[in-house]
Design a protein around this motif. Structure first.
Motif, PDB file in Angstrom:
ATOM      1  N   PHE A  44      98.640  20.239  41.346  1.00 53.76           N
ATOM      2  CA  PHE A  44      98.407  19.294  40.248  1.00 53.76           C
ATOM      3  C   PHE A  44      98.180  20.021  38.929  1.00 53.76           C
ATOM      4  CE2 PHE A  44      95.220  17.232  37.542  1.00 53.76           C
ATOM      5  CZ  PHE A  44      95.920  16.093  37.179  1.00 53.76           C
ATOM      6  N   CYS A  45      97.371  21.071  38.942  1.00 55.37           N
ATOM      7  CA  CYS A  45      97.018  21.782  37.713  1.00 55.37           C
ATOM      8  C   CYS A  45      98.127  22.705  37.221  1.00 55.37           C
ATOM      9  CB  CYS A  45      95.745  22.605  37.932  1.00 55.37           C
ATOM     10  SG  CYS A  45      94.249  21.606  38.104  1.00 55.37           S
ATOM     11  N   GLY A  46      99.129  22.939  38.069  1.00 51.45           N
ATOM     12  CA  GLY A  46     100.208  23.823  37.656  1.00 51.45           C
ATOM     13  C   GLY A  46      99.840  25.281  37.720  1.00 51.45           C
ATOM     14  N   VAL A  47      98.888  25.646  38.585  1.00 48.75           N
ATOM     15  CA  VAL A  47      98.533  27.052  38.762  1.00 48.75           C
ATOM     16  C   VAL A  47      99.035  27.504  40.130  1.00 48.75           C
ATOM     17  CG1 VAL A  47      96.482  26.731  37.331  1.00 48.75           C
ATOM     18  CG2 VAL A  47      96.256  26.683  39.817  1.00 48.75           C
ATOM     19  N   GLU A  48      99.222  28.798  40.278  1.00 41.81           N
ATOM     20  CA  GLU A  48      99.746  29.359  41.527  1.00 41.81           C
ATOM     21  C   GLU A  48      98.658  30.141  42.245  1.00 41.81           C
ATOM     22  OE1 GLU A  48     103.303  32.337  43.152  1.00 41.81           O
ATOM     23  OE2 GLU A  48     102.905  32.133  40.993  1.00 41.81           O
ATOM     24  N   VAL A  49      98.409  29.793  43.503  1.00 42.25           N
ATOM     25  CA  VAL A  49      97.459  30.536  44.327  1.00 42.25           C
ATOM     26  C   VAL A  49      98.169  31.770  44.877  1.00 42.25           C
ATOM     27  CG1 VAL A  49      96.020  30.490  46.397  1.00 42.25           C
ATOM     28  CG2 VAL A  49      96.190  28.452  44.953  1.00 42.25           C
ATOM     29  N   LEU A  50      97.709  32.953  44.463  1.00 36.88           N
ATOM     30  CA  LEU A  50      98.310  34.203  44.940  1.00 36.88           C
ATOM     31  C   LEU A  50      97.730  34.603  46.287  1.00 36.88           C
ATOM     32  CD1 LEU A  50      98.446  36.213  41.590  1.00 36.88           C
ATOM     33  CD2 LEU A  50     100.204  34.761  42.623  1.00 36.88           C
ATOM     34  N   THR A  51      96.435  34.478  46.445  1.00 38.85           N
ATOM     35  CA  THR A  51      95.781  34.620  47.731  1.00 38.85           C
ATOM     36  C   THR A  51      94.420  33.962  47.640  1.00 38.85           C
ATOM     37  OG1 THR A  51      95.327  36.129  49.586  1.00 38.85           O
ATOM     38  CG2 THR A  51      94.607  36.850  47.395  1.00 38.85           C
ATOM     39  N   TYR A  52      93.741  33.822  48.773  1.00 41.28           N
ATOM     40  CA  TYR A  52      92.437  33.157  48.806  1.00 41.28           C
ATOM     41  C   TYR A  52      91.727  33.577  50.090  1.00 41.28           C
ATOM     42  CZ  TYR A  52      93.934  30.214  52.617  1.00 41.28           C
ATOM     43  OH  TYR A  52      94.355  29.794  53.855  1.00 41.28           O
ATOM     44  N   CYS A  53      90.455  33.265  50.184  1.00 41.28           N
ATOM     45  CA  CYS A  53      89.713  33.427  51.434  1.00 41.28           C
ATOM     46  C   CYS A  53      88.549  32.446  51.438  1.00 41.28           C
ATOM     47  CB  CYS A  53      89.201  34.858  51.593  1.00 41.28           C
ATOM     48  SG  CYS A  53      88.451  35.148  53.222  1.00 41.28           S
ATOM     49  N   ILE A  54      88.424  31.691  52.520  1.00 39.33           N
ATOM     50  CA  ILE A  54      87.334  30.720  52.669  1.00 39.33           C
ATOM     51  C   ILE A  54      86.388  31.215  53.746  1.00 39.33           C
ATOM     52  CG2 ILE A  54      86.724  28.338  53.204  1.00 39.33           C
ATOM     53  CD1 ILE A  54      89.578  27.565  52.343  1.00 39.33           C
ATOM     54  N   MET A  55      85.135  31.390  53.379  1.00 40.18           N
ATOM     55  CA  MET A  55      84.102  31.820  54.312  1.00 40.18           C
ATOM     56  C   MET A  55      83.157  30.652  54.600  1.00 40.18           C
ATOM     57  SD  MET A  55      85.082  34.913  54.780  1.00 40.18           S
ATOM     58  CE  MET A  55      83.708  35.799  55.522  1.00 40.18           C
ATOM     59  N   SER A  56      82.095  30.901  55.346  1.00 42.04           N
ATOM     60  CA  SER A  56      81.205  29.815  55.769  1.00 42.04           C
ATOM     61  C   SER A  56      80.332  29.268  54.654  1.00 42.04           C
ATOM     62  CB  SER A  56      80.306  30.289  56.927  1.00 42.04           C
ATOM     63  OG  SER A  56      81.080  30.626  58.051  1.00 42.04           O
ATOM     64  N   ASN A  57      80.126  30.042  53.589  1.00 38.06           N
ATOM     65  CA  ASN A  57      79.276  29.561  52.498  1.00 38.06           C
ATOM     66  C   ASN A  57      79.841  29.856  51.108  1.00 38.06           C
ATOM     67  OD1 ASN A  57      78.888  32.318  52.347  1.00 38.06           O
ATOM     68  ND2 ASN A  57      76.646  32.223  52.385  1.00 38.06           N
ATOM     69  N   HIS A  58      81.084  30.296  51.039  1.00 35.65           N
ATOM     70  CA  HIS A  58      81.703  30.534  49.737  1.00 35.65           C
ATOM     71  C   HIS A  58      83.208  30.663  49.906  1.00 35.65           C
ATOM     72  CE1 HIS A  58      81.430  34.702  51.219  1.00 35.65           C
ATOM     73  NE2 HIS A  58      82.374  35.014  50.339  1.00 35.65           N
ATOM     74  N   PHE A  59      83.907  30.640  48.782  1.00 39.70           N
ATOM     75  CA  PHE A  59      85.332  30.939  48.843  1.00 39.70           C
ATOM     76  C   PHE A  59      85.775  31.718  47.617  1.00 39.70           C
ATOM     77  CE2 PHE A  59      85.530  26.848  46.548  1.00 39.70           C
ATOM     78  CZ  PHE A  59      86.522  27.066  45.601  1.00 39.70           C
ATOM     79  N   HIS A  60      86.833  32.486  47.805  1.00 37.61           N
ATOM     80  CA  HIS A  60      87.474  33.251  46.746  1.00 37.61           C
ATOM     81  C   HIS A  60      88.894  32.728  46.575  1.00 37.61           C
ATOM     82  CE1 HIS A  60      84.592  36.776  46.939  1.00 37.61           C
ATOM     83  NE2 HIS A  60      84.403  36.252  48.139  1.00 37.61           N
ATOM     84  N   VAL A  61      89.396  32.758  45.355  1.00 36.51           N
ATOM     85  CA  VAL A  61      90.789  32.413  45.115  1.00 36.51           C
ATOM     86  C   VAL A  61      91.306  33.237  43.941  1.00 36.51           C
ATOM     87  CG1 VAL A  61      90.212  30.455  43.621  1.00 36.51           C
ATOM     88  CG2 VAL A  61      92.421  30.510  44.781  1.00 36.51           C
ATOM     89  N   LEU A  62      92.511  33.763  44.103  1.00 35.23           N
ATOM     90  CA  LEU A  62      93.185  34.524  43.051  1.00 35.23           C
ATOM     91  C   LEU A  62      94.342  33.671  42.549  1.00 35.23           C
ATOM     92  CD1 LEU A  62      93.305  37.339  41.617  1.00 35.23           C
ATOM     93  CD2 LEU A  62      94.943  38.034  43.387  1.00 35.23           C
ATOM     94  N   VAL A  63      94.260  33.222  41.309  1.00 30.61           N
ATOM     95  CA  VAL A  63      95.249  32.270  40.793  1.00 30.61           C
ATOM     96  C   VAL A  63      95.932  32.792  39.534  1.00 30.61           C
ATOM     97  CG1 VAL A  63      94.119  30.232  41.753  1.00 30.61           C
ATOM     98  CG2 VAL A  63      93.492  31.000  39.468  1.00 30.61           C
TER      99      VAL A  63
END
Length: 328
Positions: free
Chosen positions: A46-65
């Protein structure tokens, strides 16, 4: 630091974003991680951004966009993106969409107002993260008969130079989150990260990894996976053997003895440069934002580029000098 204000001179911008649950509570099991994974992809579209990689953990998440530098979006594309957010709309949502699309088609001031309203939510890393966190909070609280705040704070973000060593090192750091947490020995075995998705052939994840390594000549997923894996695991198996005892030794070498470790080993430690460094890239890239940061923070002097310590990082530097503990 609000890196959304930093301009990149008409180029695309890349950000590493990270956010935690309130009090660091371990709230996410496999079902929650899967829903969050889908929402990250959905809101990114929707936002027109590209997710290059990501990681979802039990209490946080990272995303490289990657946030493309786009000035306008066609009405056809606006309609498509809006429908992405509501693949199974309620009657009210469908009626709202129909009315909005009708006004867009008719033109005039009402159509311009709708375009401005939609475009304000696109092409901005803060709007992307806001959308993900809000939508997931609503779903989580409804699903768990829960009330109140889900996320601890405003997300952290680091502006990343969008090519070469800075981008590739940041991506590897994100993909290694489950390894640092002791959940797996190989990130390909952790289903909620971009690298694992690329390994099993998920199209968006493959595209992201190819883009990360495009300047390395990686035009196909097999070559991108090969060079990414080499960065993750190093040239020798001994580079990455890091038991708890070895981790303690490594941290002593890094913090107390100002030592140096192989990059693939140090990436298995927590490195605050990648979450608190504000801007990550070559020294030249980082220095390019000194004046902007000085004006934003009303500093007397322009901040300097600080070379990363603790490993052979190559040309990596950050703008946020870290005086407290860097590794953990």
């Amino acid at each position: 630091m609000r890196t959304r204000r930093l301009k990149v001179g008409g180029r695309d911008a890349v950000y590493h974003c990270m956010t935690r649950t309130v009090n660091g509570e371990l709230l996410f099991k496999d079902r929650e991680k899967e829903v969050l994974r889908k929402m990250i992809r959905q809101v990114a579209d929707f936002c027109g951004v590209e997710v290059l990689t990501y990681c979802i953990m039990s209490n946080h998440f990272h995303v490289l966009v990657r946030v493309p530098n786009v000035d306008s979006v066609s009405d056809v594309e606006l309609k498509r993106r809006y429908k992405v957010l509501y693949p199974k709309p309620t009657k009210y949502q469908q009626a709202t969409a129909d009315e909005m699309f009708k006004l867009l088609q008719s033109g005039g001031e009402d159509a311009d107002a709708i375009r401005r309203k939609l475009l304000a939510r696109m092409g901005d890393v803060s709007e992307f993260m806001k959308g993900v966190k809000q939508r997931f909070s609503v779903w989580y609280n409804r699903s768990h008969q829960r009330y109140g705040t889900l996320w601890a704070e405003r997300f952290k973000s680091v502006l990343v130079e969008g090519a070469g060593n800075p981008l590739q090192t940041m991506a590897a750091y994100i993909d290694l989150n489950p390894v640092r947490a002791g959940l797996v020995n190989d990130p390909k075995d952790y289903r909620f990260c971009g690298y694992a998705e690329a390994v099993v052939g998920e199209v968006a994840a493959k595209r992201g990894l190819i883009r990360i390594w495009s300047d390395h000549g990686a035009k196909r997923i097999d070559s991108a996976l090969r060079v990414h894996r080499r960065l993750i695991f190093g040239q020798r198996a001994s580079d990455v053997q890091l038991s708890e005892q070895a981790r303690g030794t490594a941290l002593k070498v890094l913090e107390q003895e100002d030592g140096c470790l192989p990059k693939s080993t140090i990436l298995r430690c927590r490195v605050r440069y990648f979450t608190d460094g504000a801007i990550l890239g070559t020294a030249e890239f980082v220095r390019g934002f000194s004046g902007t940061l000085q004006a934003e923070r009303r500093l007397k002097r322009a901040p300097k580029a600080h070379a990363l310590k603790g490993a052979d990082w190559g040309d990596l530097a950050v703008i946020q000098g870290l005086r407290t503990r860097v590794f953990g």
